[in-house]
Design a protein around this motif. Structure first.
Motif, PDB file in Angstrom:
ATOM      1  N   LEU A   1       0.834  -1.204   0.000  1.00 23.83           N
ATOM      2  CA  LEU A   1       0.000   0.000   0.000  1.00 23.83           C
ATOM      3  C   LEU A   1       0.870   1.255   0.000  1.00 23.83           C
ATOM      4  O   LEU A   1       0.674   2.178  -0.797  1.00 23.83           O
ATOM      5  CB  LEU A   1      -0.927  -0.022   1.221  1.00 23.83           C
ATOM      6  CG  LEU A   1      -1.932   1.122   1.307  1.00 23.83           C
ATOM      7  CD1 LEU A   1      -2.986   0.999   0.232  1.00 23.83           C
ATOM      8  CD2 LEU A   1      -2.598   1.148   2.684  1.00 23.83           C
ATOM      9  N   VAL A   2       1.886   1.267   0.901  1.00 27.54           N
ATOM     10  CA  VAL A   2       2.779   2.432   0.986  1.00 27.54           C
ATOM     11  C   VAL A   2       3.536   2.608  -0.322  1.00 27.54           C
ATOM     12  O   VAL A   2       3.628   3.705  -0.883  1.00 27.54           O
ATOM     13  CB  VAL A   2       3.758   2.261   2.168  1.00 27.54           C
ATOM     14  CG1 VAL A   2       4.818   3.357   2.138  1.00 27.54           C
ATOM     15  CG2 VAL A   2       3.007   2.280   3.479  1.00 27.54           C
ATOM     16  N   GLU A   3       4.038   1.487  -0.841  1.00 26.76           N
ATOM     17  CA  GLU A   3       4.826   1.547  -2.064  1.00 26.76           C
ATOM     18  C   GLU A   3       3.987   2.088  -3.228  1.00 26.76           C
ATOM     19  O   GLU A   3       4.418   2.978  -3.968  1.00 26.76           O
ATOM     20  CB  GLU A   3       5.330   0.140  -2.383  1.00 26.76           C
ATOM     21  CG  GLU A   3       6.589   0.111  -3.201  1.00 26.76           C
ATOM     22  CD  GLU A   3       7.043  -1.323  -3.443  1.00 26.76           C
ATOM     23  OE1 GLU A   3       6.868  -2.157  -2.535  1.00 26.76           O
ATOM     24  OE2 GLU A   3       7.547  -1.600  -4.527  1.00 26.76           O
ATOM     25  N   GLN A   4       2.771   1.547  -3.371  1.00 26.56           N
ATOM     26  CA  GLN A   4       1.932   1.977  -4.488  1.00 26.56           C
ATOM     27  C   GLN A   4       1.467   3.415  -4.301  1.00 26.56           C
ATOM     28  O   GLN A   4       1.294   4.138  -5.271  1.00 26.56           O
ATOM     29  CB  GLN A   4       0.736   1.037  -4.645  1.00 26.56           C
ATOM     30  CG  GLN A   4       1.103  -0.378  -5.071  1.00 26.56           C
ATOM     31  CD  GLN A   4       1.846  -0.400  -6.391  1.00 26.56           C
ATOM     32  OE1 GLN A   4       1.710   0.497  -7.210  1.00 26.56           O
ATOM     33  NE2 GLN A   4       2.652  -1.434  -6.594  1.00 26.56           N
ATOM     34  N   THR A   5       1.244   3.835  -3.057  1.00 20.35           N
ATOM     35  CA  THR A   5       0.863   5.221  -2.829  1.00 20.35           C
ATOM     36  C   THR A   5       1.995   6.155  -3.264  1.00 20.35           C
ATOM     37  O   THR A   5       1.754   7.166  -3.932  1.00 20.35           O
ATOM     38  CB  THR A   5       0.525   5.445  -1.342  1.00 20.35           C
ATOM     39  OG1 THR A   5      -0.443   4.483  -0.949  1.00 20.35           O
ATOM     40  CG2 THR A   5      -0.026   6.833  -1.117  1.00 20.35           C
ATOM     41  N   LEU A   6       3.233   5.761  -2.903  1.00 20.35           N
ATOM     42  CA  LEU A   6       4.380   6.567  -3.336  1.00 20.35           C
ATOM     43  C   LEU A   6       4.456   6.611  -4.860  1.00 20.35           C
ATOM     44  O   LEU A   6       4.672   7.670  -5.455  1.00 20.35           O
ATOM     45  CB  LEU A   6       5.675   5.985  -2.764  1.00 20.35           C
ATOM     46  CG  LEU A   6       6.003   6.369  -1.320  1.00 20.35           C
ATOM     47  CD1 LEU A   6       7.270   5.663  -0.869  1.00 20.35           C
ATOM     48  CD2 LEU A   6       6.172   7.880  -1.196  1.00 20.35           C
ATOM     49  N   ASN A   7       4.273   5.451  -5.505  1.00 14.33           N
ATOM     50  CA  ASN A   7       4.282   5.416  -6.973  1.00 14.33           C
ATOM     51  C   ASN A   7       3.221   6.343  -7.550  1.00 14.33           C
ATOM     52  O   ASN A   7       3.462   7.051  -8.525  1.00 14.33           O
ATOM     53  CB  ASN A   7       4.028   3.988  -7.477  1.00 14.33           C
ATOM     54  CG  ASN A   7       5.243   3.103  -7.331  1.00 14.33           C
ATOM     55  OD1 ASN A   7       6.344   3.607  -7.125  1.00 14.33           O
ATOM     56  ND2 ASN A   7       5.044   1.800  -7.410  1.00 14.33           N
ATOM     57  N   GLY A   8       2.038   6.312  -6.938  1.00 14.62           N
ATOM     58  CA  GLY A   8       0.939   7.127  -7.433  1.00 14.62           C
ATOM     59  C   GLY A   8       1.229   8.610  -7.282  1.00 14.62           C
ATOM     60  O   GLY A   8       1.004   9.396  -8.212  1.00 14.62           O
ATOM     61  N   VAL A   9       1.767   8.998  -6.136  1.00  9.36           N
ATOM     62  CA  VAL A   9       2.075  10.413  -5.918  1.00  9.36           C
ATOM     63  C   VAL A   9       3.205  10.843  -6.848  1.00  9.36           C
ATOM     64  O   VAL A   9       3.217  11.957  -7.370  1.00  9.36           O
ATOM     65  CB  VAL A   9       2.442  10.665  -4.444  1.00  9.36           C
ATOM     66  CG1 VAL A   9       2.865  12.101  -4.237  1.00  9.36           C
ATOM     67  CG2 VAL A   9       1.267  10.328  -3.549  1.00  9.36           C
TER      68      VAL A   9
ATOM     69  N   ILE B   1      11.952   2.425   3.013  1.00  5.65           N
ATOM     70  CA  ILE B   1      10.922   3.352   3.453  1.00  5.65           C
ATOM     71  C   ILE B   1      10.197   2.790   4.665  1.00  5.65           C
ATOM     72  O   ILE B   1       9.637   3.515   5.459  1.00  5.65           O
ATOM     73  CB  ILE B   1       9.914   3.663   2.322  1.00  5.65           C
ATOM     74  CG1 ILE B   1       9.552   2.385   1.565  1.00  5.65           C
ATOM     75  CG2 ILE B   1      10.457   4.713   1.400  1.00  5.65           C
ATOM     76  CD1 ILE B   1       8.399   2.551   0.624  1.00  5.65           C
ATOM     77  N   MET B   2      10.189   1.451   4.766  1.00  6.90           N
ATOM     78  CA  MET B   2       9.683   0.780   5.955  1.00  6.90           C
ATOM     79  C   MET B   2      10.659  -0.366   6.197  1.00  6.90           C
ATOM     80  O   MET B   2      11.399  -0.716   5.289  1.00  6.90           O
ATOM     81  CB  MET B   2       8.277   0.221   5.732  1.00  6.90           C
ATOM     82  CG  MET B   2       7.168   1.253   5.928  1.00  6.90           C
ATOM     83  SD  MET B   2       5.585   0.726   5.281  1.00  6.90           S
ATOM     84  CE  MET B   2       5.289  -0.789   6.111  1.00  6.90           C
ATOM     85  N   PRO B   3      10.710  -0.891   7.405  1.00  9.51           N
ATOM     86  CA  PRO B   3      11.642  -2.002   7.616  1.00  9.51           C
ATOM     87  C   PRO B   3      11.430  -3.103   6.575  1.00  9.51           C
ATOM     88  O   PRO B   3      10.315  -3.605   6.427  1.00  9.51           O
ATOM     89  CB  PRO B   3      11.286  -2.502   9.021  1.00  9.51           C
ATOM     90  CG  PRO B   3      10.658  -1.332   9.692  1.00  9.51           C
ATOM     91  CD  PRO B   3       9.969  -0.548   8.626  1.00  9.51           C
TER      92      PRO B   3
END
Lengths: 290, 337
Positions: free
Chosen positions: A6-14, A134-136
């Motif tokens: 989720l975090v990874e894809q959110t970063l990709n999206g932004v 970005i996360m452990p």
């Protein structure tokens, strides 16, 4: 969907949203102020990438290459405005579509003629390669974070310039009522060149940042142009705020659509979103011309 | 400001004569090509006739309706894919879709061409209804985006070759005629083109056409006198989309191959260029524009692989120097964006 994905894809999206904003900012200002629909905006994106690749390979210095590429793209934009496109501000949209379509053919073919048909490569400096956690346990490429950061930084700077400087005041005045702004003493000709070359430089910036991630090749500007047009239409043509909101929305919808939906639907989802928004608000989310 | 909308058919016989002359000129091509022993020219002529049909169809919306559509290549590709996909399923012996709506495949153009037309009409009516809620620059951008939507749809269809396109596997058949036999198929396409052109001429001259041209000049006034301009524009868009899909279906028959590349947005731009080259204010102009465009493309590409460079310069010159009276209406139509 796991939290890390989720975090990874959110970063990709932004990140995609930031790129789209850089493209859409120029498009929407050029239309808002000069009433020109510029299909050749994607060519400036392509030129930015080619200039950066050529200048980096020639000088051996990435940062110098970037600076030269931005200056060169801005110069091409200024020349385009002064020599050709200013004659089309008062012409019909059909003629604007034709002339900028012709420009795409010319730019694509000249690039192929000069740089050759094979895609170019250019190397990033060591600082920008590699990845950070970005996360452990979740690495993310540094360069993609840089793209994201630059995009947001430029958006903030554009906001400051447009909302809090005299130049920005003129630009806003020109966008909302050009004849009146000219009558009040704004140097419209200067605004035209400034806006067009700044828009060109922003497109070039987007292109040169996309270069190392995708490939530097002829025609690379057209898919981005279409997305930027979708952003511009959803945001409301001429509205910077609209361009930013719509760019982020499209970036996220496109990224998550491709992950969560079947391929055919995922590829079409942003266009369906666009159609839905326009059924609701035909002038976009933030219409400028009342 | 606005000139009154007069019946176009002030001199109907003249337009009819020009159409007859164009069709007759096209009809001379196969014997001439065979006489000078250049049979490949028939293939070029085939493309000219098919694109002439597509450009004439586009001009109903572009020239007579004042709607600058950049999605007509998608309708063209849709028609081509309908023909190809139906043939693909006949060869595979399975059916398209499931349940009561399942379609059995067919290689008979007499069946698949009408289905291509129906698909073109349905899709253009649906997307047109969304796009026509807007005007001016919004309409241009939305049609461009819809074009890419359909493009990506077919790119994503891995069953039908995805990005690489689909070679039509079986032998197509048009009422006993194999489209691979170039000369007879050329005449079939020419006959369809001629009928379509006469039909378009009648549509433009009818009361329907008068409303359409009136809405181009001043939509608000048309609405004020009590005519629902939106419905007329949508109907014109659907007719135009259906005829463009027909052209695409004929192309699939001629080439035995379809690919998403045929429906890229630059192809839509090329169709607009064809219309402008030939002139927007006659039914027959775009056919001449298509001929000029393809002959130019053919001629330039014989000299250089970089033919798009001089071609782009020509397009820019056309935009810079074409008549301003065409500009006047589009500015009025677009200014309200």
């Amino acid at each position: 969907m796991s939290p890390s994905l989720l975090v990874e894809q959110t970063l990709n999206g932004v990140q995609l949203g930031a790129m789209l904003f850089l493209m859409a900012a120029g498009l929407t200002l050029v239309f808002g102020i000069m009433n020109l629909i510029n299909l050749a905006h994607g060519s400036l994106y392509m030129l930015g990438a080619y200039f950066a690749a050529a200048a980096t390979n020639a000088t051996g210095n990435f940062w110098l290459g970037v600076a030269l590429a931005l200056a060169a793209t801005a110069l091409v934009g200024a020349a385009l405005e002064r020599l050709l496109l200013r004659r089309f501000y008062a012409r019909s949209h059909l003629h604007q579509v034709l002339v900028t379509f012709g420009l795409i053919l010319v730019f694509n073919e000249m690039t192929r003629l000069i740089a050759g048909p094979a895609p170019l490569k250019f190397a990033l400096p060591d600082v920008l390669t590699g990845s950070v956690n970005i996360m452990p346990g979740v690495p993310y490429p540094v360069f993609r974070l840089v793209i994201l950061g630059v995009g947001l930084l430029v958006a903030a700077m554009l906001y400051l310039v447009i909302q809090h400087t005299r130049l920005g005041m003129w630009i806003r005045a020109g966008a909302s009522d050009r004849p009146m702004a000219a009558a009040m003493g704004v140097d419209v000709e200067l605004i035209f060149v400034a806006v067009f070359s700044a828009g060109a430089a922003l497109a070039g910036l987007a292109g040169l940042m996309a270069g190392p991630v995708l490939a530097v090749q002829v025609g690379m500007g057209e898919p981005v142009l279409i997305l930027a047009l979708v952003v511009t239409v959803i945001g409301g043509v001429g509205s910077m705020k609209g361009a930013f909101v719509a760019a982020m929305a499209i970036g996220l919808i496109d990224t998550f659509g491709r992950v969560l939906l079947p391929p055919a639907l995922g590829a079409m989802i942003i266009f369906i979103a666009m159609a839905a928004i326009l059924l609701w608000r035909p002038q976009g989310l933030f219409p400028v011309h009342g | 400001m606005d000139e009154p909308v007069r019946p176009r058919t002030a001199c109907p016989s003249r337009d009819g004569l020009v159409i007859a002359a164009i069709v007759a000129a096209f009809a001379c091509l196969p014997p001439v090509a065979n006489a000078i022993d250049q049979p490949f020219l028939i293939r070029v002529g085939q493309r000219v006739v098919i694109f002439a049909l597509a450009a004439s169809a586009l001009n109903l919306t572009l020239g007579f309706g004042g709607m600058i559509s950049l999605m007509h290549a998608a309708f063209f590709g849709l028609g081509a894919y309908v023909v190809a996909i139906l043939s693909f399923h006949e060869v595979n012996g399975d059916s398209l879709g499931t349940g009561p709506l399942a379609l059995v495949g067919t290689s008979h153009l007499a069946l698949s061409l009408p289905l291509a037309v129906a698909a073109g009409a349905a899709v253009s009516a649906l997307l047109g209804a969304a796009a026509l809620r807007t005007t001016g620059v919004y309409f241009i951008m939305i049609t461009l985006a819809f074009n890419q939507m359909l493009f990506y749809y077919f790119v994503a269809q891995q069953t039908y070759g995805g990005e690489d396109g689909l070679q039509i596997p079986g032998a197509l058949d048009l009422a006993g005629l194999d489209p691979a036999r170039r000369t007879p198929y050329f005449y079939v396409c020419l006959a369809i083109f001629a009928v379509a052109l006469v039909g378009l001429q009648r549509v433009v001259g009818s009361r329907f056409g008068m409303v359409l041209r009136g809405a181009k000049q001043n939509e608000r006034r048309v609405i004020t006198v009590g005519v629902p301009a939106f419905r007329y524009k949508l109907a014109a868009f659907a007719i135009s989309g259906a005829l463009t899909a027909l052209a695409g279906g004929l192309m699939a028959g001629a080439e035995q191959f379809v690919s998403p590349a045929e429906m890229s947005w630059s192809r839509s731009g090329e169709l607009v260029v064809m219309c402008v080259l030939g002139g927007l204010d006659t039914v027959w102009g775009p056919a001449l524009g298509a001929a000029a465009f393809l002959i130019l493309e053919f001629g330039l590409s014989n000299y250089t692989t970089h033919w798009q460079l001089p071609f782009g310069l020509i397009v820019i010159a056309v935009a810079a120097f074409s008549r301003e009276d065409v500009a006047a209406w589009a500015r009025r139509a677009g200014w309200r964006a």
